[in-house]
Design an enzyme around this catalytic site. Structure first.
Site, mmCIF file in Angstrom:
data_model
loop_
_atom_site.group_PDB
_atom_site.id
_atom_site.type_symbol
_atom_site.label_atom_id
_atom_site.label_comp_id
_atom_site.label_asym_id
_atom_site.label_seq_id
_atom_site.Cartn_x
_atom_site.Cartn_y
_atom_site.Cartn_z
ATOM 1 N N PHE A 1 11.486 33.764 35.631
ATOM 2 C CA PHE A 1 10.248 33.192 36.164
ATOM 3 C C PHE A 1 10.283 33.029 37.674
ATOM 4 O O PHE A 1 9.245 32.982 38.341
ATOM 5 C CB PHE A 1 9.956 31.848 35.480
ATOM 6 C CG PHE A 1 10.747 30.677 35.997
ATOM 7 C CD1 PHE A 1 10.207 29.811 36.925
ATOM 8 C CD2 PHE A 1 12.034 30.424 35.528
ATOM 9 C CE1 PHE A 1 10.926 28.723 37.392
ATOM 10 C CE2 PHE A 1 12.763 29.342 35.985
ATOM 11 C CZ PHE A 1 12.206 28.489 36.926
ATOM 12 N N LYS A 2 11.477 32.986 38.239
ATOM 13 C CA LYS A 2 11.579 32.753 39.686
ATOM 14 C C LYS A 2 10.995 33.910 40.493
ATOM 15 O O LYS A 2 10.673 33.750 41.668
ATOM 16 C CB LYS A 2 13.030 32.512 40.053
ATOM 17 C CG LYS A 2 13.701 31.529 39.103
ATOM 18 C CD LYS A 2 14.330 30.368 39.768
ATOM 19 C CE LYS A 2 14.754 29.319 38.751
ATOM 20 N NZ LYS A 2 16.044 28.766 39.000
ATOM 21 N N ASP A 3 10.836 35.071 39.862
ATOM 22 C CA ASP A 3 10.223 36.199 40.559
ATOM 23 C C ASP A 3 8.797 35.890 41.008
ATOM 24 O O ASP A 3 8.337 36.414 42.028
ATOM 25 C CB ASP A 3 10.200 37.444 39.663
ATOM 26 C CG ASP A 3 11.558 38.111 39.530
ATOM 27 O OD1 ASP A 3 12.310 38.113 40.522
ATOM 28 O OD2 ASP A 3 11.867 38.622 38.440
#
Length: 466
Positions: free
Chosen positions: A111-113
């Site tokens: 999700f950090k993308d």
């Protein structure tokens, strides 16, 4: 848009300076002075928009005055064009009115993308305009590091130093960081845990004298406001996909540092109908212990099958406490000064206010594996261990079965094959094609003692203009 510190003693800054500052000078975290608020009619009008256009509508108020609308729109379109699904964050039904939102379709499968691919472009834009070179310093419990490196490795005005706890991230997570080539990329494996790494980063931001005034540190951890800002968007995306804003939603969020679920809180404050936010944690359950018993207390950090949540001190929790204390920075500063000495609690009425929206649940490794096996058996859907914790917490804490419950699927199961194998699922997850040769790539990283002086000396020696 101006930004203020949660501890009340630092000057208000504009977006560009907040992007480059990280921690405020008083040790606090920056938050918007005023949140934008959208009407239900405005939110309703966004149905059917491509993800990048929805992101523009949600985020532009935060950058307005710093980045022209056309430039920001182009930046967002480029960011989310790299994701491997046309919906960017597809929703998958796994049960009765029970969904997962796949936030792992970006280049590093986490999700950090969503935030860090944008952060790299924001930095490029601002640093090119200022003709400034900076040093990115971050700590990762697994996923932030690879996403930050992927998002920022092409930036010509940065050197990147990422700390991770030695032998406490999965092999896939480590290799995603350490196999990226580039003279400006430095991976440091610290003989300690994530909180040790995080503390070194915070201390280094507080005193940057080891760089002799020749460079400025920039944060990529979720203390950076741009990280939180980008994560707000997918709550709107989920709601609009499932009948919002004309119906409320509930969300279960696997979280260690409180950033991802704080973004959900902000979405609600900005006008999105959200009925419930479930804090899903592993055995490192400081957030659950606070939400269930009003006691914020450090325990010994434990290594689990969900290493990205092996965090004991949740940095972004301070942002919520700032609101619970009526945005009284002095009160927040006093609370954290007392926290350094031992456990703290907040006033019962403030805690009760938080409990109106938030529930919490802690899941051990055994229950994590059981949930992976159960969901695969019933829905033929494979969860990573963090998402499994979110699903289990959603089932345990759900208040109203008529309201869609969305668990944020924070990582691809291929990043954690050992946990999937331990769950007894025969379908061992394969890496996507762009990472198929990951185990054949050359690794580059430096193992350092758990010593801030050693880390700072390494950075001072190896950044571009050292």
């Amino acid at each position: 848009m101006k930004y203020i510190s949660t501890r009340g003693q630092a000057p208000a800054l504009g977006f560009e300076d907040v992007l480059l500052t990280g921690l405020a000078a008083d040790g606090g975290l920056y938050v918007p002075e005023l949140l934008p608020r959208f009407t239900l009619e405005e939110i309703r009008s966004w149905r059917g928009l491509p993800y990048s256009e929805l992101a523009f509508n949600v985020m532009f108020p935060f950058v307005e005055g710093a980045i022209p609308a056309d430039d920001f729109r182009a930046m967002l379109k480029e960011t989310y064009a790299d994701f491997a699904h046309p919906a960017v964050a597809p929703l998958i039904q796994i049960g009765s009115n029970e969904w997962v939102m796949e936030l792992f379709r970006g280049p590093t499968l986490a999700f950090k993308d969503f935030a860090l691919q944008l952060l790299g472009r924001l930095l490029d834009y601002v640093l090119e305009k200022r003709q400034q070179h900076v040093v990115i310093l971050g700590a990762t419990s697994g996923d932030t590091g690879s996403a930050a490196i992927e998002g920022c490795r092409r930036c010509k005005h940065v050197d990147i130093f990422i700390l991770h706890p030695h032998q406490r991230v999965s092999e896939v997570q480590r290799r995603q960081m350490t196999t990226v080539p580039g003279d400006n990329i430095h991976n440091l494996a610290v003989r300690g845990n994530f909180d040790d790494c995080q503390q070194m980063v915070k201390a280094s931001f507080g005193d940057q004298s080891f760089l002799d005034g020749k460079a400025q540190l920039v944060a990529v951890n979720s203390i950076n406001w741009a990280r939180i800002m980008a994560q707000i968007v997918y709550y709107f995306h989920a709601a609009l996909s499932l009948g919002g804003p004309d119906r409320s939603l509930a969300f279960s969020v696997p979280t260690g540092n409180f950033g991802d679920i704080f973004a959900g809180y902000l979405a609600r404050e900005m006008g999105l109908p959200i009925e419930q936010l479930v804090i899903a944690t592993n055995r490192n359950d400081i957030l659950h212990r606070f939400m269930s018993g009003n006691r914020y207390e450090k325990h010994q950090l434990e290594h689990t099958l969900s290493p990205s949540m092996d965090i004991m001190i949740s940095s972004n929790f301070e942002r919520l406490l700032f609101d619970l204390y009526g945005r009284n920075g002095a009160a927040v500063a006093d609370l954290f000064a007392r926290f350094q000495q031992g456990p703290v609690s907040i006033d019962d009425y403030r805690w009760a206010q938080a409990r109106k929206l938030f529930d919490s649940y802690a899941v051990d490794d055994e229950a994590t594996c059981a949930t992976i096996a159960e969901v695969f058996s019933e829905a033929e859907y494979l969860l990573d261990p963090h998402t499994a914790i979110g699903v289990k917490a959603a089932q345990a804490c759900r208040r109203d079965a008529s309201i869609p419950m969305v668990t944020l699927a924070t990582a691809h199961p291929a990043k954690f094959p050992d946990a999937v194998e331990k769950a007894g699922v025969e379908a061992r997850p394969a890496l996507p094609l762009h990472l198929a040769d990951l185990f054949e790539r050359e690794e580059r990283y430096q193992v350092l003692d758990n010593d801030i002086t050693a880390v700072q000396q390494f950075i001072a020696k190896h950044w571009k203009f050292a």
